[in-house]
Scaffold this active site. Structure first.
Site, PDB file in Angstrom:
ATOM      1  N   HIS A   1       1.851  -9.326  -1.568  1.00  0.00           N
ATOM      2  CA  HIS A   1       0.938  -8.586  -1.996  1.00  0.00           C
ATOM      3  C   HIS A   1       1.331  -8.533  -3.839  1.00  0.00           C
ATOM      4  CE1 HIS A   1      -1.029  -6.460   1.292  1.00  0.00           C
ATOM      5  NE2 HIS A   1       0.393  -6.398   1.735  1.00  0.00           N
TER       6      HIS A   1
ATOM      7  N   ASP B   1       5.758  -4.523   2.366  1.00  0.00           N
ATOM      8  CA  ASP B   1       4.920  -4.606   3.613  1.00  0.00           C
ATOM      9  C   ASP B   1       4.271  -6.083   3.727  1.00  0.00           C
ATOM     10  OD1 ASP B   1       3.518  -3.704   1.221  1.00  0.00           O
ATOM     11  OD2 ASP B   1       1.645  -3.416   2.617  1.00  0.00           O
ATOM     12  N   GLU B   2       3.972  -6.328   4.996  1.00  0.00           N
ATOM     13  CA  GLU B   2       3.138  -7.706   5.407  1.00  0.00           C
ATOM     14  C   GLU B   2       3.630  -8.862   4.658  1.00  0.00           C
ATOM     15  OE1 GLU B   2      -0.966  -5.374   6.531  1.00  0.00           O
ATOM     16  OE2 GLU B   2      -0.934  -5.596   4.402  1.00  0.00           O
ATOM     17  N   VAL B   3       5.005  -9.377   4.763  1.00  0.00           N
ATOM     18  CA  VAL B   3       5.109 -10.415   4.250  1.00  0.00           C
ATOM     19  C   VAL B   3       5.065 -11.341   4.968  1.00  0.00           C
ATOM     20  CG1 VAL B   3       7.352 -11.443   3.072  1.00  0.00           C
ATOM     21  CG2 VAL B   3       7.026  -8.919   2.932  1.00  0.00           C
TER      22      VAL B   3
END
Ligand SMILES: *[C@@H]1O[C@H](CO)[C@@H](O)[C@H](O)[C@H]1NC(C)=O
Ligand SMILES: *[C@@H]1O[C@H](CO)[C@@H](O)[C@H](O)[C@H]1NC(C)=O
Ligand SMILES: *[C@@H]1O[C@H](CO)[C@@H](O)[C@H](O)[C@H]1NC(C)=O
Ligand SMILES: *[C@@H]1O[C@H](CO)[C@@H](O)[C@H](O)[C@H]1NC(C)=O
Length: 516
Positions: free
Chosen positions: A253, A313-315
């Site tokens: 992100h 998150d969401e790597v």
């Protein structure tokens, strides 16, 4: 056809409204303990009614501005003055110097309205407790008969952490809107504004250490927050009993960061996400940790709350996998897979942040992926099957906050607040000791489809259902009762300049929201 019948029935019934709620204590969130003392009711003596800070806090900015604010709110009812009505709100504060903390503040208060006495008594543990009590007082006023009930209220929150997340990276929010969000939070006794300030789409935070981050990463120069803006938000929040928790989400992100920080992101031609040639922060470059330390040390000083939300998150691993330098580095350092590489990054980051004397909150992936984290980390649960994750996290000894069921940016027809209301954070496999690790939760309003035009009406009063779940006792589950209180409360927000959307399918507010 079905819709047609519903509409017909609805218009045939008489109008109802929350103002006429049958619960004589129409407060949201509902107090822990509330007792009607009699059926007597008492009005306001508008000529004499004045909320004033207690003597020892006569010059305290939180108390002075609260008095101004609530006097102003009550001044709307001047036309309904009662000669024998309330003239004094007597406030005492047990600990007048306590500052509000993310780890928890004593927000308890008691409120007594005992007609024919024209004095209301408000005793609070701290100044924040006074704010909570004044809000309850406001909500007890009935705009239809112009009176308060005779009550004794003893109140304190069930959970210390009652947050709301806003996202200013996907769409920018003007300061004025953020101020309104804070006012509305205060009306709902929400106490933590989680500011997801930067993300892939834009970097509106104007860093003084790295001016290029916003200069190149914001949408444009009209869509950034200067240091003065940030200070205003923190101050506005403090005055309203809200603490600002900043989030600088890494290593994923971060696309918008890359524009102003060359070398920060992993480079992977053709392998990145969102059509970019760049991926998460490159964890193999020493310089990047120096950059992070300087940025985080700035942010710690600017926000001053002692807490960071570090994201995590969401790597996506595609870009790391697509960069030969990173692959080489992993071999050299005996890092066997990309999860281990992520762990390597998080460990270094957490050490940096800890070195700055800061505590931190991370999204649940950091825990789910088995990364090495410090025992005092707070795990923020946001994905599906939240009962499992929450249970695992508290059993592993971590403090947690819950958001999975409270993503207010997901919308649907009808009364979706009932789903938020029906959630019970304790409905997990855990011992009573383990349950204590649940610090509370947070309603999240992600910014894909939210900006200045709709952030308030999309958030309120749906966030009020979450606010009640996090403040009120576990047994407070009656949906029908909540519905009328919620409708009255949203009228109370509308009367105070917050365009909170409807709750009942028909009806009106005695004082409607006015746009100008
Ligand atoms: C407010 O006053 C009206 C008129 O007396 C009454 O019908 C209504 O039930 C009251 N609402 C509450 C919550 O007491
Ligand atoms: C909060 O303050 C109240 C009143 O001063 C006190 O009775 C209560 O024990 C305090 N609660 C905690 C958790 O310290
Ligand atoms: C790998 O590192 C070398 C030397 O620092 C650099 O020139 C090259 O651009 C890097 N390759 C990629 C894909 O980042
Ligand atoms: C590399 O890591 C593996 C697995 O943790 C371990 O068994 C091995 O001894 C390590 N090798 C070196 C050279 O550190």
């Amino acid at each position: 056809m079905i819709l047609f019948i519903l509409v017909t029935i609805a218009t045939a019934l008489p109008a109802v409204r929350g103002d006429d709620a049958f619960n004589p204590i129409p407060v949201v969130p509902y107090p822990q303990f509330a007792k009607m003392l009699s059926t007597d009711r008492i009005g306001i003596n508008s000529a004499r009614f004045r909320i004033s800070p207690p003597d020892e806090l006569k010059h305290d900015d939180i108390m002075v501005s609260a008095a101004i604010r609530y006097n102003n709110y009550f001044s709307r009812f001047q036309g309904r003055s009662h000669e024998d009505g309330i003239d004094t709100v007597k406030i005492t504060v047990h600990d007048p110097t306590a500052e509000q903390e993310i780890s928890g503040t004593n927000e308890s208060y008691s409120l007594m309205i005992t007609p024919p006495s024209t004095v209301v008594t408000l005793n609070a543990a701290t100044r924040v407790g006074v704010l909570r009590g004044l809000e309850t007082l406001y909500q007890l006023y009935n705009v239809t008969d112009g009176k308060f009930p005779a009550v004794n209220i003893e109140d304190s929150p069930r959970f210390a952490f009652r947050g709301l997340m806003i996202d200013t990276s996907r769409h920018f929010l003007d300061l004025e809107l953020i101020f309104k969000v804070i006012e509305a939070m205060s009306m709902n006794k929400l106490n933590i504004l989680h500011w997801h300030i930067v993300d892939d789409p834009s970097f509106p935070y104007e860093s003084y250490s790295f001016p290029d981050l916003a200069a190149k990463g914001a949408y444009d120069q009209d869509h950034m927050y200067s240091q003065a803006d940030i200070a205003k938000v923190i101050e506005y929040a403090r005055i309203h009993g809200v603490v600002v928790l900043p989030e600088f989400d890494t290593p994923g992100h971060t696309l918008s960061w890359g524009k102003g920080a060359p070398g920060l992101l992993a480079h992977c031609p053709g392998r990145g996400t969102f059509g970019s040639d760049y991926g998460p922060i490159d964890p193999t470059v020493d310089n990047n940790y120096k950059f992070l330390e300087r940025l985080m040390s700035e942010v710690a000083a600017v926000f001053g709350t002692g807490y960071f939300h570090l994201g995590g998150d969401e790597v996506s691993f595609y870009c790391w996998a697509g960069n030969p330098n990173i692959t080489d580095y992993m071999k050299k350092h005996n890092i066997t897979d990309h999860t281990a590489l992520e762990s390597y990054y998080e460990e270094k980051l957490l050490n940096i942040v800890e070195g700055l004397g800061q505590s931190y909150i991370v999204w649940e992936e950091v825990f789910n992926n088995g990364l090495k984290i410090k025992p005092d980390t707070i795990i923020h649960v946001w994905k599906g099957k939240w009962q499992n994750t929450l249970s695992k996290a508290v059993k592993a000894g971590y403090r947690t906050i819950l958001s999975s069921p409270w993503y207010l940016n997901y919308i649907s027809f009808g009364r979706d607040w009932k789903n938020y209301y029906s959630v019970e954070p304790y409905s997990i496999d855990a011992t009573p000791e383990e349950l204590k690790m649940i610090q509370g939760g947070e309603a999240c309003v992600w910014g894909e489809f939210v900006d200045n035009t709709n952030v308030l009406s999309r958030t309120f009063p749906r966030a009020s259902a979450v606010a009640e779940r996090l403040w009120s006792s576990k047994g407070q589950v009656d949906i029908a009762d909540a519905e009328f209180r919620l409708d009255k409360h949203r009228c109370g927000m509308c009367a105070r300049g917050i365009p909170a959307e409807t709750v009942l399918t028909r009806g009106f507010c005695s004082i409607e929201y006015e746009m100008f």
